[in-house]
Design an enzyme around this catalytic site. Structure first.
Site, PDB file in Angstrom:
ATOM      1  N   CYS A 335       0.956  -1.179   0.147  1.00  0.00           N
ATOM      2  CA  CYS A 335       0.170   0.220  -0.101  1.00  0.00           C
ATOM      3  C   CYS A 335       0.817   1.292   0.026  1.00  0.00           C
ATOM      4  O   CYS A 335       0.663   2.240  -0.703  1.00  0.00           O
ATOM      5  CB  CYS A 335      -1.161   0.098   1.078  1.00  0.00           C
ATOM      6  SG  CYS A 335      -0.265   0.001   2.793  1.00  0.00           S
ATOM      7  N   HIS A 394      -3.078   1.395   6.840  1.00  0.00           N
ATOM      8  CA  HIS A 394      -3.253   1.286   5.364  1.00  0.00           C
ATOM      9  C   HIS A 394      -3.025   2.700   5.063  1.00  0.00           C
ATOM     10  O   HIS A 394      -3.262   3.758   5.561  1.00  0.00           O
ATOM     11  CB  HIS A 394      -4.617   0.797   5.086  1.00  0.00           C
ATOM     12  CG  HIS A 394      -5.003   0.670   3.591  1.00  0.00           C
ATOM     13  ND1 HIS A 394      -3.942   0.309   2.476  1.00  0.00           N
ATOM     14  CD2 HIS A 394      -5.906   1.450   2.676  1.00  0.00           C
ATOM     15  CE1 HIS A 394      -4.543   0.356   1.554  1.00  0.00           C
ATOM     16  NE2 HIS A 394      -5.559   1.064   1.484  1.00  0.00           N
ATOM     17  N   ASP A 421      -7.154   5.925  -3.743  1.00  0.00           N
ATOM     18  CA  ASP A 421      -6.355   4.781  -3.172  1.00  0.00           C
ATOM     19  C   ASP A 421      -6.098   4.023  -4.314  1.00  0.00           C
ATOM     20  O   ASP A 421      -7.010   3.569  -5.071  1.00  0.00           O
ATOM     21  CB  ASP A 421      -7.296   3.941  -1.917  1.00  0.00           C
ATOM     22  CG  ASP A 421      -6.505   3.145  -1.323  1.00  0.00           C
ATOM     23  OD1 ASP A 421      -5.248   2.727  -1.835  1.00  0.00           O
ATOM     24  OD2 ASP A 421      -7.062   2.417  -0.509  1.00  0.00           O
ATOM     25  N   ASN A 461     -14.378   3.845  10.109  1.00  0.00           N
ATOM     26  CA  ASN A 461     -15.101   4.240  10.955  1.00  0.00           C
ATOM     27  C   ASN A 461     -16.059   3.111  11.400  1.00  0.00           C
ATOM     28  O   ASN A 461     -17.189   3.203  11.786  1.00  0.00           O
ATOM     29  CB  ASN A 461     -16.073   5.668  10.695  1.00  0.00           C
ATOM     30  CG  ASN A 461     -16.509   5.979  12.236  1.00  0.00           C
ATOM     31  OD1 ASN A 461     -15.908   5.820  13.278  1.00  0.00           O
ATOM     32  ND2 ASN A 461     -17.827   6.795  12.121  1.00  0.00           N
TER      33      ASN A 461
END
Length: 779
Positions: A335, A394, A421, A461
């Site tokens: 990542c 991440h 991402d 979350n």
């Protein structure tokens, strides 16, 4: 390519592309043959012209040379850092750039016409309707260069046989490589075309208030567009570890590679390359190789044969240069590598970008906004049933832009930071990509907003729910609901500081507040998934468990896991049974090997606390350690005589040593200085067959130094000569890898002094705090 383009290539270009359709009229008998074209310091000229009909040729205004004014334009457009800045014209849209054109005679506006024809270089059928072909006739004067949405040109000065022209690209024009032809026409009859034989790159412009990527803050522009080195936070939430990453957006071939990626791998039609939303979304797919043979091939195993381990990369430059050369995915990445490369490309193109790390980040595979963990009768996680996961950390990106496509919502505009991402986790619209997702929308639980707001919301979350799984035909039992497990310490590099900035508040309301719970419940209702549900398991609350461990443990040391068990009852004695587990894991949360397991049974007197301790020795964990030294610690327990079950898990990481740099003398631009790089062995065993990797400004290819052995308690040192390329701030970074200890890094920031001969006082020079590559100019 150097300062002089090859004559043969330009001769071919002129033979095939030097005449416009205007020149094909039957009355004109002229034929002009350009025998040689020279490009030197931004000046393009015809050296020899064959003139069959001298009188007729003299009548038509002919371009003799074009000065691209590279130094002035690079300075004005903040592009003089680019390696290609001496070989190409690199400008930013929405702001004018300057050309000086020298003719065979004086320009006469009553009988001469000049036009500038811009075309997107790789567009097979450029057209004005798509904005990929633009024709400009310069107006007299530069007081007004037209609407920001329009291309325009104006004559700045007219001196004898020379014109100075300002050309302003539209603030929405495609960000790509362009070609320029200059057409000159005699109003009575006849015309010629002069083709500029070098690339013209037009970039996004975060300095221009009319550009969609405009970033008003000066320091943020400096950090998020111009700085070429950054920090990436890794590790775990209780052992955060910053690693330095060389972005290298100005290095050799990085600009060319970034421009090419947008059009080829990203497959954005030329007409839409000016839309930063489309560009960001395309890049999030193009940086990984899953769908389109993009830049990096991901690998989350421990086998990196046939390529480079993700932990060994020290920056984006080598990755992009290798991809540009081979046009094949580079092996291998995880990542932070994907994020580092995406940041490089975004800053290269002019989109403000930063790297973001979220600790305890959820990977919600089912869009339920919960992370569901299933535990078997032996208190082991069921990997087959548990498709969701929690990564120790991440890393993704944020890019800055306005979002006119989303309009205005209940919480205001959706512009500002957008999450993007490039790590391939879940497909979005049939491709592995994420974003751009408005961070404002994520914070407020608007999970249906494009693009992928729901996925990002889960990452930061989601609620973590533990279930007891007793078989396919048995009901599952809720063990525990953890509303605080996901989304810790969301971090990025602080503006103009080498320290962490916590941006958790931009993604979520503070935990344990009504606002946070209300947003979560609203998001759950929008998801509509069967797992989006809550159950309570608080009918028994007399026994309380609290698991902890010391955070700052150096690799090579032992560590202890402690569980405090408290009986809160004033009258009842309870017996707790269970076990502690320590597993070596990948940073993605995937189990590798069990390190140690310890069962326990303990009697709890009323209003008393007891402690369960499990010590893990270096000899027990070393051979099972993964590359990033991460563990998963878990505790499963029952209280006898009740239905109560407890389960908790936590991430843990042992700390690796830092690599140290020492300069042997003053650090002066373009003058060699000796540098020593050192690493001490923290392990109770020798380190064998190690390798240092060194990168920094002026080091085109990473330096490599072999280390045969570092004995127990010993220190390895390597010395190399370093030539700083310019005056200003610099950062050296290093990696060390060997079989016994890998993914060790370090960095050092330093100031480079100018050479005495480069210190001049030039009152006309505009200072933008930009470091010069070729010369050092002190205003």
């Amino acid at each position: 390519m150097g300062n002089n383009l090859t004559n043969c290539a330009l001769f071919e270009h002129c033979q095939h592309g030097s005449w416009s359709p205007m020149q094909q009229n039957k009355e004109s008998k002229m034929s002009v043959r350009m025998m040689n074209v020279n490009v030197n310091a931004g000046v393009i000229s015809n050296l020899t012209i064959d003139k069959p009909d001298a009188a007729e040729t003299e009548a038509i205004l002919t371009v003799q040379s074009v000065d691209l004014c590279l130094a002035e334009n690079n300075d004005e457009h903040k592009t003089d850092h680019f390696y290609a800045a001496t070989e190409a014209l690199i400008v930013r849209r929405g702001d004018p750039f300057r050309l000086r054109i020298h003719f065979n005679r004086s320009y006469n506006p009553t009988k001469d016409a000049i036009s500038f024809i811009f075309t997107v270089a790789d567009d097979q059928k450029p057209s004005p309707g798509h904005g990929t072909l633009v024709g400009l006739v310069p107006r007299d004067g530069i007081d007004y260069l037209g609407d920001p949405l329009e291309w325009s040109a104006g004559i700045e000065t007219h001196e004898d046989k020379a014109l100075t022209i300002l050309i302003k690209p539209a603030v929405t024009c495609p960000v790509t490589e362009w070609k320029l032809d200059i057409d000159t026409k005699l109003l009575s009859d006849g015309s010629k075309t002069f083709s500029i034989p070098v690339p013209i790159y037009i970039l996004f412009n975060p300095w221009c208030p009319d550009d969609q990527v405009y970033l008003p803050d000066y320091d943020q522009r400096k950090e998020y567009v111009m700085h070429d080195t950054t920090l990436i936070w890794r590790g775990s939430y209780n052992r955060m570890r910053p690693s330095v990453w060389k972005l290298g957006q100005f290095e050799r071939n990085v600009l060319e590679c970034s421009i090419k990626l947008v059009g080829t791998v990203g497959r954005i039609p030329a007409a839409y390359r000016g839309d930063p939303v489309r560009v960001a979304r395309a890049l999030s797919a193009a940086v990984n190789s899953v769908d389109d043979d993009g830049v990096i091939l991901g690998n989350w195993s421990e086998d990196f044969s046939g390529g480079t381990a993700p932990t060994k990369w020290v920056g984006s430059t080598e990755i992009l240069q290798q991809f540009y050369k081979t046009q094949k995915p580079v092996k291998y990445g995880q990542c932070w590598n994907f994020s580092g490369v995406l940041t490089t490309i975004a800053r290269t193109l002019g989109i403000p970008s930063r790297i973001v790390t979220c600790y305890s980040a959820a990977h919600d595979t089912q869009g339920s906004l919960t992370v569901d963990v299933f535990i078997d009768a032996n208190n082991k996680k069921l990997d087959a049933e548990t498709t969701d996961s929690i990564w120790n950390y991440h890393v993704w990106n944020e890019v800055w832009m306005q979002r006119p496509d989303l309009g205005i919502g209940p919480y205001g505009a959706y512009g500002g930071w957008q999450a993007v991402d490039a790590t391939p986790q879940e497909p979005s619209d049939s491709m592995y990509r994420v974003g751009p997702a408005s961070v404002v929308a994520v914070k407020n639980g608007e999970i249906l907003r494009p693009f992928d707001c729901g996925f990002v919301y889960s990452e930061v979350n989601a609620d973590k729910v533990y279930w007891r799984y007793n078989g396919p035909y048995q009901p599952i039992k809720l063990l525990r609901k953890d509303t605080l497990a996901i989304g810790h310490l969301i971090s990025t590099k602080a503006v103009l500081k080498w320290e962490r900035e916590d941006i958790t508040h931009t993604y979520k309301y503070e935990e344990k507040t009504d606002e946070e719970r209300n947003i979560m419940l609203r998001a759950l209702k929008q998801s509509g998934h069967a797992f989006s549900r809550y159950y309570l398991n608080d009918s028994f609350n007399e026994v309380e468990f609290d698991m902890s461990l010391k955070d700052d443990i150096k690799i090579g040391e032992s560590f202890t896991v402690i569980v405090k068990i408290t009986n809160k009852s004033k009258d009842n004695t309870h017996v707790a049974t269970g076990q502690l587990n320590c597993d070596a894991v990948l940073y993605t949360g995937t189990n590798a090997d069990e390190v140690k397991s310890m069962p326990f049974e303990i009697e709890l007197k009323p209003e008393m606390s007891e402690f369960v301790r499990m010590e893990v020795q270096f000899e027990e964990y070393f051979k099972k350690l993964t590359s990033q030294a991460s563990f998963n610690i878990s505790c499963a327990a029952k209280v006898k005589g009740t239905e109560y079950e407890y389960y908790a898990q936590d991430d843990f990481r042992v700390r690796k040593p830092d690599i140290k740099f020492t300069f042997q003398g003053k650090i002066v631009s373009q003058q060699p200085v000796d540098v020593i790089v050192r690493l001490s062995n923290p392990l109770p065993i020798p380190l064998k067959k190690g390798m240092f990797y060194i990168e920094g400004p002026g080091i085109e290819k990473a330096l490599r130094f072999k280390i045969v052995e570092i004995p127990v308690g010993g220190t390895a040192a390597s010395t190399f000569k370093y030539i700083p390329p310019y005056a200003g701030r610099g950062t050296l970074l290093a990696k060390f890898n060997c079989k016994e200890l890998d993914d060790v890094d370090g960095y050092m920031h330093y100031e480079i002094e100018p050479r005495p001969e480069d210190i001049i006082n030039n009152g006309t020079h505009r200072a933008h705090n930009i470091i010069r590559r070729r010369t050092d100019v002190i205003a």
